[in-house]
Design an enzyme around this catalytic site. Sequence first.
Site, PDB file in Angstrom:
ATOM      1  N   GLY A   1       0.170  -2.414   3.669  1.00 54.32           N
ATOM      2  CA  GLY A   1      -0.974  -2.532   2.967  1.00 54.32           C
ATOM      3  C   GLY A   1      -1.117  -4.113   2.314  1.00 54.32           C
TER       4      GLY A   1
ATOM      5  N   HIS B   1       2.429   4.608   4.105  1.00 52.64           N
ATOM      6  CA  HIS B   1       3.675   5.243   3.583  1.00 52.64           C
ATOM      7  C   HIS B   1       3.540   5.847   2.175  1.00 52.64           C
ATOM      8  CE1 HIS B   1       5.163   1.903   0.867  1.00 52.64           C
ATOM      9  NE2 HIS B   1       4.270   1.168   1.484  1.00 52.64           N
TER      10      HIS B   1
ATOM     11  N   CYS C   1       7.761  -4.015  -6.936  1.00 56.23           N
ATOM     12  CA  CYS C   1       7.980  -5.592  -6.344  1.00 56.23           C
ATOM     13  C   CYS C   1       8.575  -6.313  -7.753  1.00 56.23           C
ATOM     14  CB  CYS C   1       6.638  -6.354  -5.999  1.00 56.23           C
ATOM     15  SG  CYS C   1       5.909  -5.018  -4.735  1.00 56.23           S
TER      16      CYS C   1
HETATM   17  N1  PLP Z   1      -1.436  -2.770  -3.027  1.00 56.96           N
HETATM   18  C1  PLP Z   1      -1.180  -1.797  -3.963  1.00 56.96           C
HETATM   19  C2  PLP Z   1      -2.088  -1.232  -5.330  1.00 56.96           C
HETATM   20  C3  PLP Z   1       0.340  -1.374  -3.758  1.00 56.96           C
HETATM   21  O1  PLP Z   1       0.647  -0.497  -4.898  1.00 56.96           O
HETATM   22  C4  PLP Z   1       1.162  -1.862  -3.006  1.00 56.96           C
HETATM   23  C5  PLP Z   1       2.503  -1.322  -2.760  1.00 56.96           C
HETATM   24  O2  PLP Z   1       2.948  -0.762  -3.720  1.00 56.96           O
HETATM   25  C6  PLP Z   1       0.636  -2.858  -1.936  1.00 56.96           C
HETATM   26  C7  PLP Z   1      -0.880  -3.067  -2.212  1.00 56.96           C
HETATM   27  C8  PLP Z   1       1.293  -3.360  -0.837  1.00 56.96           C
HETATM   28  O3  PLP Z   1       1.522  -2.261   0.005  1.00 56.96           O
HETATM   29  P1  PLP Z   1       2.559  -2.261   1.209  1.00 56.96           P
HETATM   30  O4  PLP Z   1       3.825  -1.980   0.650  1.00 56.96           O
HETATM   31  O5  PLP Z   1       2.157  -1.303   2.234  1.00 56.96           O
HETATM   32  O6  PLP Z   1       2.865  -3.773   1.662  1.00 56.96           O
END
Ligand code: PLP
Length: 383
Positions: A73, A203, A326
Amino acid sequence: MSDRVIYLDHAATTALDRRVLEAMLPYLTTEYGNASSIYTLGRHAMQAIDASREQVAEILNCRPTEIAFTGCGSESDNLAIKGVAQAAQKKGNHLITSSIEHHAVLHTCQYLERLGFKTTYLPVDGYGRVNPEDVGRAITDQTVLVSVMYANNEVGTIEPVAEIGRICRARRVPFHIDAVQAGGALPLDVSALNADLLSLSAHKFYGPKGTGILYIRQGVRVLPQMQGGSQERGRRAGTENVAGIVGAATALRLAYEDLPEITPRITALRDRLIEGIMKIPGSHLTGHPSERLPNNASFCFEGVEGESILLSLDLLGIAASTGSACTSGSADPSHVLLAMGLPVALAHGSLRLTLGKENTEADVDTLLSALPEIIEKQRSLLV
Ligand code: PLP
């Protein structure tokens, strides 16, 4: 403690669906060809990618050629934002986003600022909602992209993205939706959403880690961020993750097939959680009361540290989160909660519970019977 973990952190990630694994297995074993190879084994891989692209396009109501597969993502968000901004550099240098985006969006905008772009960070109300009229007011003749998330990853608030998209389209500014948390839960018809770009991550909907999806409307110029081969129509160089792509498409299809059965069940569990937790003195529901993801129940508790609650729950075999995966481990309170106007002390006491299709009423009741005591104990330690 039972052997089974009570997993209440589906916004962080989900377990791979067995049916998805079955669909992926041949491409990890016997069908291992490189999709760029012209012999039969390679062609099989390319056929699997083409079929996956068609499946995704059907759910997003777009052309298969408008779908690019990425590595996650975050990469989809990076490609959308940097790709559009850099391709439009001659037109302007202004970006618009919200103050509650995921760091995959916020840090990408900050990176572009170091290259000379300017970003407007739109405020949100106390529920975490962007006012579409603010988007209209922020657009200038220098604006090259608006990026607003479909649903927030911490508090679950659903943004008025279709309305924001309508405004952007009328002003001829491309609109990107970070739909990573909405994928598999909310409708993804890009035409109804007025989206020009839309990010997903497999995922989050029982697909494999390591595969993202980016919808790029035909005619929207995106500068590739990875140089090399001409895979993904030149939008993303690198040998395709065939098993991951097949897994992402299968997971997305299954998620929308299962949706009519799962959504009411998960919504009922979420409401049971909210009702039970709001009985705890000093608890506050965060996010919108009704415009929220069906699986998200998030709170702030007065006089406690969210991290301490997580550790106590973990000892009981319950997996939860303070909010964004994060930011967990960092001492700073969530930028989302602060943007919503929560006091810093209250923002420290956050707890996010996100349900999934395997959760039961018994899981919810176990949490509800354990939490009041944990919070009471934490408060007594802090006095
Ligand atoms: N954008 C949002 C709103 C998310 O919740 C996340 C991951 O938690 C991401 C982007 C990033 O996705 P990825 O973990 O697949 O890099």
